[in-house]
Design a protein around this motif. Structure first.
Motif, mmCIF file in Angstrom:
data_model
loop_
_atom_site.group_PDB
_atom_site.id
_atom_site.type_symbol
_atom_site.label_atom_id
_atom_site.label_comp_id
_atom_site.label_asym_id
_atom_site.label_seq_id
_atom_site.Cartn_x
_atom_site.Cartn_y
_atom_site.Cartn_z
ATOM 1 N N LYS A 195 -37.544 25.330 1.234
ATOM 2 C CA LYS A 195 -38.629 26.128 1.819
ATOM 3 C C LYS A 195 -39.697 25.229 2.431
ATOM 4 N N ARG A 196 -39.987 24.118 1.760
ATOM 5 C CA ARG A 196 -41.024 23.199 2.237
ATOM 6 C C ARG A 196 -40.626 22.547 3.550
ATOM 7 N N TYR A 197 -39.381 22.076 3.629
ATOM 8 C CA TYR A 197 -38.959 21.310 4.801
ATOM 9 C C TYR A 197 -38.237 22.155 5.847
ATOM 10 N N GLY A 198 -37.907 23.403 5.519
ATOM 11 C CA GLY A 198 -37.155 24.221 6.458
ATOM 12 C C GLY A 198 -38.005 25.102 7.354
ATOM 13 N N LYS A 199 -39.323 24.997 7.218
ATOM 14 C CA LYS A 199 -40.208 25.881 7.985
ATOM 15 C C LYS A 199 -40.096 25.696 9.497
ATOM 16 N N ASP A 200 -39.814 24.477 9.925
ATOM 17 C CA ASP A 200 -39.800 24.183 11.360
ATOM 18 C C ASP A 200 -38.411 24.305 11.987
ATOM 19 N N TYR A 201 -37.455 24.797 11.212
ATOM 20 C CA TYR A 201 -36.095 24.970 11.729
ATOM 21 C C TYR A 201 -35.859 26.438 12.058
ATOM 22 N N ASN A 202 -35.047 26.668 13.084
ATOM 23 C CA ASN A 202 -34.785 28.034 13.515
ATOM 24 C C ASN A 202 -33.655 28.655 12.677
ATOM 25 N N ILE A 203 -33.922 28.721 11.359
ATOM 26 C CA ILE A 203 -32.917 29.271 10.445
ATOM 27 C C ILE A 203 -33.574 30.267 9.492
ATOM 28 N N GLU A 204 -32.755 31.221 9.094
ATOM 29 C CA GLU A 204 -33.168 32.200 8.075
ATOM 30 C C GLU A 204 -32.383 31.892 6.802
ATOM 31 N N MET A 205 -33.095 31.614 5.725
ATOM 32 C CA MET A 205 -32.450 31.142 4.502
ATOM 33 C C MET A 205 -32.439 32.218 3.419
ATOM 34 N N LYS A 206 -31.274 32.357 2.772
ATOM 35 C CA LYS A 206 -31.173 33.193 1.574
ATOM 36 C C LYS A 206 -30.610 32.333 0.452
ATOM 37 N N PHE A 207 -31.235 32.421 -0.719
ATOM 38 C CA PHE A 207 -30.875 31.556 -1.840
ATOM 39 C C PHE A 207 -30.229 32.365 -2.965
ATOM 40 N N LEU A 208 -29.097 31.886 -3.449
ATOM 41 C CA LEU A 208 -28.398 32.512 -4.571
ATOM 42 C C LEU A 208 -28.290 31.523 -5.725
ATOM 43 N N ARG A 209 -28.478 32.029 -6.937
ATOM 44 C CA ARG A 209 -28.258 31.189 -8.114
ATOM 45 C C ARG A 209 -26.770 31.062 -8.431
ATOM 46 N N GLU A 210 -25.999 32.051 -7.998
ATOM 47 C CA GLU A 210 -24.572 32.063 -8.292
ATOM 48 C C GLU A 210 -23.849 30.935 -7.552
ATOM 49 N N LYS A 211 -22.777 30.447 -8.162
ATOM 50 C CA LYS A 211 -21.920 29.473 -7.497
ATOM 51 C C LYS A 211 -21.031 30.178 -6.477
ATOM 52 N N LEU A 212 -20.532 29.397 -5.531
ATOM 53 C CA LEU A 212 -19.568 29.912 -4.559
ATOM 54 C C LEU A 212 -18.188 29.918 -5.212
ATOM 55 N N THR A 213 -17.645 31.112 -5.410
ATOM 56 C CA THR A 213 -16.339 31.288 -6.055
ATOM 57 C C THR A 213 -15.606 32.426 -5.363
ATOM 58 N N GLU A 214 -14.413 32.722 -5.832
ATOM 59 C CA GLU A 214 -13.661 33.859 -5.297
ATOM 60 C C GLU A 214 -14.397 35.170 -5.547
ATOM 61 N N GLU A 215 -15.182 35.236 -6.609
ATOM 62 C CA GLU A 215 -15.914 36.465 -6.948
ATOM 63 C C GLU A 215 -17.167 36.641 -6.090
ATOM 64 N N THR A 216 -17.700 35.550 -5.537
ATOM 65 C CA THR A 216 -18.970 35.648 -4.797
ATOM 66 C C THR A 216 -18.827 35.382 -3.298
ATOM 67 N N VAL A 217 -17.625 35.083 -2.827
ATOM 68 C CA VAL A 217 -17.454 34.728 -1.414
ATOM 69 C C VAL A 217 -17.746 35.902 -0.489
ATOM 70 N N ASP A 218 -17.576 37.134 -0.976
ATOM 71 C CA ASP A 218 -17.857 38.300 -0.130
ATOM 72 C C ASP A 218 -19.304 38.353 0.333
ATOM 73 N N LEU A 219 -20.182 37.689 -0.407
ATOM 74 C CA LEU A 219 -21.602 37.679 -0.044
ATOM 75 C C LEU A 219 -21.882 36.901 1.232
ATOM 76 N N THR A 220 -20.875 36.154 1.732
ATOM 77 C CA THR A 220 -21.079 35.370 2.955
ATOM 78 C C THR A 220 -21.049 36.226 4.216
ATOM 79 N N LYS A 221 -20.640 37.491 4.084
ATOM 80 C CA LYS A 221 -20.573 38.372 5.257
ATOM 81 C C LYS A 221 -21.963 38.522 5.879
#
Length: 334
Positions: free
Chosen positions: A20-46
């Motif tokens: 958040k501190r260093y990403g303010k000047d980049y043209n990106i929208e960030m969403k943060f998840l505590r969950e790991k990337l797995t077969e159960e959570t990959v659908d969230l990438t849509k």
């Protein structure tokens, strides 16, 4: 210009703060998840363009297929290692970038800290005195001065570690498949073969990457070639050591002590608070039971400077991709 949507997996509070501190000047929208990337959570990438993952995410073929189906264009690893990514399964459907280096000083300095703590039992003394026990029985160590330290892998981290070790008056020998004799001469150490390193080292530090050639490089066969009572330090990758063999060698007193910042099955435990849960991994539990084993939770890299570098390199990797520039930190998929 529409912002690029980036989904961050396995995010801790400190990660979120830095991005958040260093990403303010980049043209990106960030969403943060505590969950790991797995077969159960990959659908969230849509609905996202970029996925940012970490060292313990399980990026197997099914996860990769899911990311590709959801239109992911870039996988940005915010770490140096990528052995948890099935690169062959990607088939160039999206790009992969990483952070090849952040702070070699952080890891080299931490390695020294582990050696000193384990040798002089500083961690045990701290617990004792807090409980009112000021006895020094069982806390005897040895002088580092005059000892021989063997370094496996003589890259940037190892070279900084060697400079520090020379300050203690140690003799340093090293093994590397691509020895740089010029550096050895400048820093005052000698390249040797592995068998010579095993036979002569009082302390062995693992500073090599995990490859097919280095997987389980420390096993019962190699440990049998070592001095009795040798100390092994691993701040590299967990699978450099066959842990079952290490436990047997500790029981036999062939290995005198082990300092481990990494563990081959660490992904279910490291970086997480498990203090109110039972450790179901019997091998990890056995390691933790040894009085002469020091285990920490993959924190050798963890300094402000290193996390700042990881954040900025990751953001710049994403920025270069968005702008169609050369990806200097791209991971080859062949």
């Amino acid at each position: 210009m529409e912002k690029t949507k980036v989904l961050f997996y396995d995010i801790k509070d400190y990660d979120k703060e830095f991005f958040k501190r260093y990403g303010k000047d980049y043209n990106i929208e960030m969403k943060f998840l505590r969950e790991k990337l797995t077969e159960e959570t990959v659908d969230l990438t849509k609905g996202f363009d970029v996925v940012c993952a970490f060292t313990n995410d399980d990026i197997n073929k099914n996860v990769i297929d899911g990311m590709a189906e959801n239109g992911i264009k870039l996988l940005a690893m915010r770490c140096a290692g990528f052995n948890n990514v099935d690169l062959k399964a990607i088939k160039n459907r999206f790009k992969v970038v990483r952070v090849p280096a952040y702070s070699p000083y952080a890891i080299a300095e931490y390695t020294i800290g582990m050696i000193l703590s384990l040798n002089r039992k500083i961690h045990k003394a701290y617990v004792r005195t807090r409980e009112g026990n000021f006895s020094i029985n069982g806390l005897m160590g040895f002088d580092l001065y005059g000892k021989t330290v063997g370094i496996i892998g003589a890259g940037k981290i190892a070279q900084i570690l060697i400079k520090i070790l020379k300050g203690f008056g140690t003799k340093v020998i090293a093994y590397d498949p691509y020895p740089n004799e010029k550096v050895a001469k400048e820093l005052g150490f000698e390249f040797v073969d592995l068998d010579t390193l095993y036979a002569n080292s009082d302390i062995i530090s693992l500073n090599c990457p995990l490859t097919k050639d280095t997987k389980y490089i420390i096993n019962r066969n190699s440990m049998n070639k070592m001095k009795d009572g040798v100390m092994i330090v691993n701040t590299g990758r967990g699978m450099l050591i066959d842990t079952v063999d290490l436990i047997e060698a500790l029981k036999d007193k062939k290995i005198g002590a082990a300092a481990l910042d990494v563990y081959e099955e660490e992904e279910d435990y490291f970086f997480e608070d498990m203090s109110n849960k039972v450790i179901e991994d019997d091998i990890l539990g056995r390691l933790l039971s040894f009085h002469n084993v020091l285990v920490t939770s993959h924190q050798a890299y963890f300094t402000e400077e290193a996390v700042e570098a990881i954040t900025n390199v990751t953001l710049n990797n994403i920025k270069d991709f968005i702008e169609g520039k050369e990806l200097v930190n791209e991971v080859p998929q062949n």
